[in-house]
Design a protein around this motif. Structure first.
Motif, PDB file in Angstrom:
ATOM      1  N   ALA A 130       0.827  -1.208   0.000  1.00  0.00           N
ATOM      2  CA  ALA A 130       0.000   0.000   0.000  1.00  0.00           C
ATOM      3  C   ALA A 130       0.862   1.259   0.000  1.00  0.00           C
ATOM      4  O   ALA A 130       0.571   2.237  -0.707  1.00  0.00           O
ATOM      5  CB  ALA A 130      -0.946  -0.004   1.201  1.00  0.00           C
ATOM      6  N   GLN A 131       1.941   1.237   0.773  1.00  0.00           N
ATOM      7  CA  GLN A 131       2.846   2.388   0.808  1.00  0.00           C
ATOM      8  C   GLN A 131       3.548   2.562  -0.535  1.00  0.00           C
ATOM      9  O   GLN A 131       3.743   3.680  -0.998  1.00  0.00           O
ATOM     10  CB  GLN A 131       3.879   2.230   1.926  1.00  0.00           C
ATOM     11  CG  GLN A 131       3.324   2.495   3.295  1.00  0.00           C
ATOM     12  CD  GLN A 131       3.000   3.970   3.515  1.00  0.00           C
ATOM     13  OE1 GLN A 131       3.304   4.846   2.733  1.00  0.00           O
ATOM     14  NE2 GLN A 131       2.330   4.247   4.616  1.00  0.00           N
ATOM     15  N   LYS A 149       2.350   1.760  -3.439  1.00  0.00           N
ATOM     16  CA  LYS A 149       1.371   2.333  -4.361  1.00  0.00           C
ATOM     17  C   LYS A 149       1.179   3.818  -4.076  1.00  0.00           C
ATOM     18  O   LYS A 149       1.074   4.624  -5.005  1.00  0.00           O
ATOM     19  CB  LYS A 149       0.036   1.597  -4.265  1.00  0.00           C
ATOM     20  CG  LYS A 149      -0.957   2.125  -5.277  1.00  0.00           C
ATOM     21  CD  LYS A 149      -2.206   1.308  -5.355  1.00  0.00           C
ATOM     22  CE  LYS A 149      -3.110   1.889  -6.439  1.00  0.00           C
ATOM     23  NZ  LYS A 149      -4.330   1.131  -6.592  1.00  0.00           N
ATOM     24  N   LEU A 150       1.146   4.179  -2.803  1.00  0.00           N
ATOM     25  CA  LEU A 150       1.017   5.586  -2.444  1.00  0.00           C
ATOM     26  C   LEU A 150       2.139   6.409  -3.072  1.00  0.00           C
ATOM     27  O   LEU A 150       1.898   7.450  -3.690  1.00  0.00           O
ATOM     28  CB  LEU A 150       1.024   5.753  -0.916  1.00  0.00           C
ATOM     29  CG  LEU A 150       1.015   7.196  -0.400  1.00  0.00           C
ATOM     30  CD1 LEU A 150      -0.248   7.910  -0.815  1.00  0.00           C
ATOM     31  CD2 LEU A 150       1.193   7.208   1.108  1.00  0.00           C
TER      32      LEU A 150
END
Length: 147
Positions: free
Chosen positions: A105-106, A108-109
Motif C-alpha cells: 500500500a505504501q 502504491k502511495l
C-alpha cells in the motif's frame, strides 16, 4: 574523564553501516524520492529545449548525461538522508519503519503521489502564501496593506 565522555558521545553519533543502509532504504521510500525523477525529467527537457543548436545526437547525449548525473545525485541524496535517519533512529526502529514503508500500500502511495500532487496543485490555481498572509494581517491589523 570529560574527554572520555566526549569521545564516547561522538562515537555514538556515528551510525553503523547497517543502520545507514536501513536509513537509505527508508529514504528511497520517501515522498521526495518519488518527486525527484519528475523534477529531473522536467529540468532535462527544459535544458534540451533551451539549446536548439544541439543536433538530435547531441540532445540524446545530453539526456543520457542528465540520467547519469541524476542517478549519482540520487545516490548522494539517499546516503545523506540515510545517514541522518540512522543518527536519529535505532536499528530496530529503522527495520520497523522500512517494513512499513515497503509494504504494497505504501509503495502504491509513492507511485501515485507525483500524479496526485500535480493534479491537486494544478486545481488550486495561483498560490502566494506570503501575499495571503500579508492580506490577512492587513485585514486584522491595518498594517502591511498595499497602498
Amino acid at each position: 574523564m570529560m574527554l572520555l565522555a566526549f569521545a564516547l558521545a561522538q562515537a555514538a553519533a556515528v551510525p553503523t553501516t547497517d543502520a545507514t543502509a536501513l536509513g537509505a532504504r527508508l529514504a528511497r521510500s520517501g515522498s521526495i524520492m518519488a518527486l525527484l525523477p519528475m523534477v529531473a525529467q522536467k529540468d532535462t527537457e527544459e535544458l534540451v529545449a533551451a539549446h536548439p543548436e544541439l543536433s538530435a545526437d547531441e540532445q540524446q547525449k545530453l539526456r543520457e548525461t542528465a540520467k547519469v548525473t541524476f542517478e549519482a545525485g540520487m545516490t548522494r541524496i539517499e546516503t545523506a538522508f540515510g545517514t541522518a535517519y540512522a543518527k536519529r533512529f535505532t536499528e530496530a526502529e529503522l527495520r520497523e519503519l522500512v517494513a512499513l514503508a515497503e509494504n504494497p500500500a505504501q509503495r502504491k502511495l509513492r507511485e501515485v503521489q507525483p500524479a496526485v500532487m500535480a493534479e491537486a496543485l494544478g486545481s488550486l490555481g495561483s498560490l502566494d502564501l506570503k501575499a495571503d498572509i500579508a492580506a490577512a494581517f492587513c485585514r486584522d491589523t491595518g498594517k502591511l496593506c498595499k497602498r
